[in-house]
Design a protein around this motif. Sequence first.
Motif, PDB file in Angstrom:
ATOM      1  N   GLY A  59       0.919  -1.213  -0.009  1.00  0.00           N
ATOM      2  CA  GLY A  59      -0.023   0.013   0.126  1.00  0.00           C
ATOM      3  C   GLY A  59       0.845   1.269   0.107  1.00  0.00           C
ATOM      4  N   ALA A  60       1.928   1.284   0.818  1.00  0.00           N
ATOM      5  CA  ALA A  60       2.846   2.135   0.868  1.00  0.00           C
ATOM      6  C   ALA A  60       3.425   2.715  -0.341  1.00  0.00           C
ATOM      7  N   VAL A  61       3.979   1.664  -0.818  1.00  0.00           N
ATOM      8  CA  VAL A  61       4.829   1.818  -2.232  1.00  0.00           C
ATOM      9  C   VAL A  61       3.882   2.397  -3.246  1.00  0.00           C
ATOM     10  N   ILE A  62       2.818   1.770  -3.300  1.00  0.00           N
ATOM     11  CA  ILE A  62       1.863   2.473  -4.388  1.00  0.00           C
ATOM     12  C   ILE A  62       1.508   3.787  -4.250  1.00  0.00           C
ATOM     13  N   THR A  63       1.012   4.179  -3.008  1.00  0.00           N
ATOM     14  CA  THR A  63       0.614   5.435  -2.694  1.00  0.00           C
ATOM     15  C   THR A  63       1.890   6.545  -2.962  1.00  0.00           C
ATOM     16  N   MET A  64       3.106   6.101  -2.339  1.00  0.00           N
ATOM     17  CA  MET A  64       4.306   6.910  -2.589  1.00  0.00           C
ATOM     18  C   MET A  64       4.549   7.031  -3.899  1.00  0.00           C
ATOM     19  N   VAL A  65       4.740   6.260  -4.705  1.00  0.00           N
ATOM     20  CA  VAL A  65       4.975   6.048  -6.248  1.00  0.00           C
ATOM     21  C   VAL A  65       3.948   7.209  -6.947  1.00  0.00           C
ATOM     22  N   SER A  66       2.688   6.846  -6.621  1.00  0.00           N
ATOM     23  CA  SER A  66       1.981   7.445  -7.225  1.00  0.00           C
ATOM     24  C   SER A  66       1.844   8.968  -6.884  1.00  0.00           C
ATOM     25  N   ILE A  67       2.180   9.430  -5.651  1.00  0.00           N
ATOM     26  CA  ILE A  67       2.497  10.940  -5.482  1.00  0.00           C
ATOM     27  C   ILE A  67       3.644  11.313  -6.417  1.00  0.00           C
ATOM     28  N   GLY A  68       4.710  10.469  -6.365  1.00  0.00           N
ATOM     29  CA  GLY A  68       5.849  10.941  -6.935  1.00  0.00           C
ATOM     30  C   GLY A  68       5.731  11.257  -8.324  1.00  0.00           C
ATOM     31  N   GLU A  69       4.978  10.010  -9.047  1.00  0.00           N
ATOM     32  CA  GLU A  69       4.633  10.153 -10.604  1.00  0.00           C
ATOM     33  C   GLU A  69       3.793  11.425 -10.761  1.00  0.00           C
ATOM     34  N   GLY A  70       2.780  11.426  -9.877  1.00  0.00           N
ATOM     35  CA  GLY A  70       1.768  12.649  -9.880  1.00  0.00           C
ATOM     36  C   GLY A  70       2.553  13.982  -9.977  1.00  0.00           C
ATOM     37  N   SER A  71       3.413  14.238  -9.027  1.00  0.00           N
ATOM     38  CA  SER A  71       4.091  15.461  -9.397  1.00  0.00           C
ATOM     39  C   SER A  71       4.788  15.497 -10.601  1.00  0.00           C
ATOM     40  N   LYS A  72       5.605  14.580 -10.735  1.00  0.00           N
ATOM     41  CA  LYS A  72       6.412  14.607 -11.988  1.00  0.00           C
ATOM     42  C   LYS A  72       5.666  14.863 -13.205  1.00  0.00           C
ATOM     43  N   GLN A  73       4.428  14.115 -13.458  1.00  0.00           N
ATOM     44  CA  GLN A  73       3.509  14.290 -14.549  1.00  0.00           C
ATOM     45  C   GLN A  73       3.173  15.822 -14.583  1.00  0.00           C
ATOM     46  N   LEU A 101      -8.154  13.770  -3.441  1.00  0.00           N
ATOM     47  CA  LEU A 101      -9.329  14.412  -3.001  1.00  0.00           C
ATOM     48  C   LEU A 101      -9.154  15.287  -1.769  1.00  0.00           C
ATOM     49  N   PHE A 102      -8.332  14.808  -0.912  1.00  0.00           N
ATOM     50  CA  PHE A 102      -8.450  15.723   0.389  1.00  0.00           C
ATOM     51  C   PHE A 102      -7.290  16.677   0.448  1.00  0.00           C
ATOM     52  N   LEU A 103      -6.199  16.202  -0.120  1.00  0.00           N
ATOM     53  CA  LEU A 103      -4.933  17.283   0.151  1.00  0.00           C
ATOM     54  C   LEU A 103      -4.739  17.837  -1.160  1.00  0.00           C
ATOM     55  N   GLY A 104      -5.298  17.578  -2.357  1.00  0.00           N
ATOM     56  CA  GLY A 104      -5.306  18.211  -3.805  1.00  0.00           C
ATOM     57  C   GLY A 104      -3.841  17.939  -4.400  1.00  0.00           C
ATOM     58  N   TRP A 105      -3.204  16.807  -3.772  1.00  0.00           N
ATOM     59  CA  TRP A 105      -1.842  16.714  -4.434  1.00  0.00           C
ATOM     60  C   TRP A 105      -2.108  15.833  -5.488  1.00  0.00           C
ATOM     61  N   PRO A 106      -1.589  16.062  -7.032  1.00  0.00           N
ATOM     62  CA  PRO A 106      -1.679  15.163  -7.976  1.00  0.00           C
ATOM     63  C   PRO A 106      -1.133  13.783  -7.998  1.00  0.00           C
ATOM     64  N   THR A 107      -1.837  12.751  -8.044  1.00  0.00           N
ATOM     65  CA  THR A 107      -1.284  11.539  -7.941  1.00  0.00           C
ATOM     66  C   THR A 107      -1.602  10.726  -9.247  1.00  0.00           C
ATOM     67  N   LEU A 108      -0.684   9.711  -9.263  1.00  0.00           N
ATOM     68  CA  LEU A 108      -0.812   9.000 -10.575  1.00  0.00           C
ATOM     69  C   LEU A 108      -0.574   7.579 -10.497  1.00  0.00           C
ATOM     70  N   VAL A 109      -1.541   6.656 -10.436  1.00  0.00           N
ATOM     71  CA  VAL A 109      -1.124   5.459 -10.235  1.00  0.00           C
ATOM     72  C   VAL A 109      -0.676   4.613 -11.449  1.00  0.00           C
ATOM     73  N   SER A 110       0.462   4.380 -11.425  1.00  0.00           N
ATOM     74  CA  SER A 110       1.266   3.753 -12.589  1.00  0.00           C
ATOM     75  C   SER A 110       1.029   2.267 -12.898  1.00  0.00           C
ATOM     76  N   GLN A 111       0.624   1.619 -13.945  1.00  0.00           N
ATOM     77  CA  GLN A 111       0.603   0.228 -13.923  1.00  0.00           C
ATOM     78  C   GLN A 111       1.756  -0.297 -13.540  1.00  0.00           C
ATOM     79  N   SER A 112       2.861   0.279 -13.974  1.00  0.00           N
ATOM     80  CA  SER A 112       4.207  -0.383 -13.719  1.00  0.00           C
ATOM     81  C   SER A 112       4.342  -0.691 -12.047  1.00  0.00           C
TER      82      SER A 112
END
Lengths: 248, 408
Positions: free
Chosen positions: B33-47, B361-372
Amino acid sequence: MAKRILDIIDLKRSFTVGSETVHALKGVSFTVDAGEFVTIMGSSGSGKTTMLNILGCLDKPTDGQYLLDGVDVKGLSRDELAKLRNRKIGFVFQSYNLLARTSALENVELPLLYNNDVPAEERKEKAIKALESVGLGDRLDHVPNQLSGGQQQRVAIARALVNEPVMILADEATGNLDSRTSYGIMALFQELNTKGKTIVFVTHEPDIATFSSRTITLKDGRIVKDVKNENVRSAKEVLAAMPVDKDE
Amino acid sequence: MNLIKLLELAGKALMRNKTRAFLTMLGIIIGVGAVITMVSIGEGSKQSIRSQLSGMGSNMIMIRPFSTSTVGGGARLGTTGLQTLRLEDVKSIEEQAKFITDVSPSVSTNAQAIYGPDNWPTQMQGVAPSYLNIREWKLSSGMPFTDDDVTTSSKVCLLGQTVIDNIFTPGENPIGKVIRFGKIPFTVIGVLEKKGENTFGQDQDDIILAPYSTVQKRILAIVYIQNIFASAIDENSSDTATKELTAILRVNHKLKPNDDNDFTIRTQVELINTISSTSQLLTVLLTAIAGISLLVGGIGIMNIMYVSVTERTKEIGLRMAIGARGRDILLQFLVEAILISITGGIIGVVLGVTAAKLVTLFLGWPTLVSQSSIILSFAVCAITGVFFGYYPAQSASRLDPIEALRYE
């Protein structure tokens, strides 16, 4: 002439405990033919358990020869021994050793899981047949703690029969049961024997030995007596003659 | 023993100890759960950084003059005084470059833009009509200037929104009006769409675009050009395009093989990569932390599997007595461990994706859940199961059946 199931020639087994060598079996020879019902007797320390382990292919002799159904056990690998146990031997233990919280049917199916010659579809059918042959056709879905001791041991016997082994090897199979239930189990063994099953029964109770056709007595790692039982008692008759316990 | 049977057996074994199985899984669940959330936050900001930069035209390539030659006592020349880029270079690029779709010269100058009583200091950039394509810039009203306007050096211009805001009264339509840039009158023929600030905080709308020939001849009176803008056919061919441009310009400038380039080529991709690498670092750090929790989860599995093997020694002995080979026992326990880790992984993926959505939804940070990231953490789970399940399973498979049977 009947087929030879066990052929044991000058079997020796010694253990090294610390710096001492303990000779548990000091040269044992005997043969068992198909259809025999043999009890191996002996007090503790007689080498009975060691004998049982070797007969069950769980242990290998230090010296001498052991042929099981024509197969020389010496020199087989762990995996080959496992296969031999699976196909040729049906174990019945003193403490039943059924898997807890697992139905009678699944317990009986267990040896078939390790037998690749039996396709998955036939497993259930074979297990039901084995349970019916020990009189538990109506208890297929019961788990061990829903069964009495005698019934649990019957499940264990069904499990021993399911792979159609050449020999049933029982280790104090009545040791945990009251005398009435013991006779019931012995009656079942006798019934299986008359149908042609070879049975080797290890016990220390002389009473049990009277139901078998032959008794081998071990003492200090050697055979001291090997006699045919001329006067085999019928467990069924003994059971019928027993007074019914008023508490039951 | 086939796989389905193995899975069934393992499933049953786990169901016998539901709470324990769940608690063991919890480590994996939290890890994944942590890996996916963290990566999605990172990917989201990159995107989001990437999409901001692509707004500037992500295929854009900029060529500037550059010199290593010195004057006087060794002072190097700045770029503005250099006259190495010529219109011929633009023509050669147009004719020869295969990886370039559009190319435009650029000259610019600063002056006051004046209309009626208002004036505003701004920059006029002289470009070719293709410049709008290169910058991915559209007009909000009016028409762009044409190649004819370039040929005739017409005094027409396109205004950026900031310029309009400063010299026109609100609501006034600037199209068709004549403004003055310095001393020269220009007819406004179009209004540029608002682009806002770029990543460095510069106002991109504070600009007037005009035909390059007009700026060259009527304002600056020069024949050279200051910059060349071009766009590669796509983002991935930036490198190829850069090589191609270098070759063309070196030939045009008659440079010998040992000479340094008298120009520099900058691509937008380089810029994107530089900025992305910062957020990449963030992603790596977050993932590392999450990875550690996955490791801890794995150790939890190993611990429980050892307990389970000890607890079921007698069962193992029995299975061996009735014909299970070491391999069968090994597989049984291994599949159990893998089942724990994979089930935990599935729950973890669901949890991670949900958490990522909640963060947006709550913090307004962009997130991107990547398939990889899902596939990767899932694979790590399976490997964790195999790795941490293997040793307990192996110790089970090596038990001596005689001792195992007698174990109480």
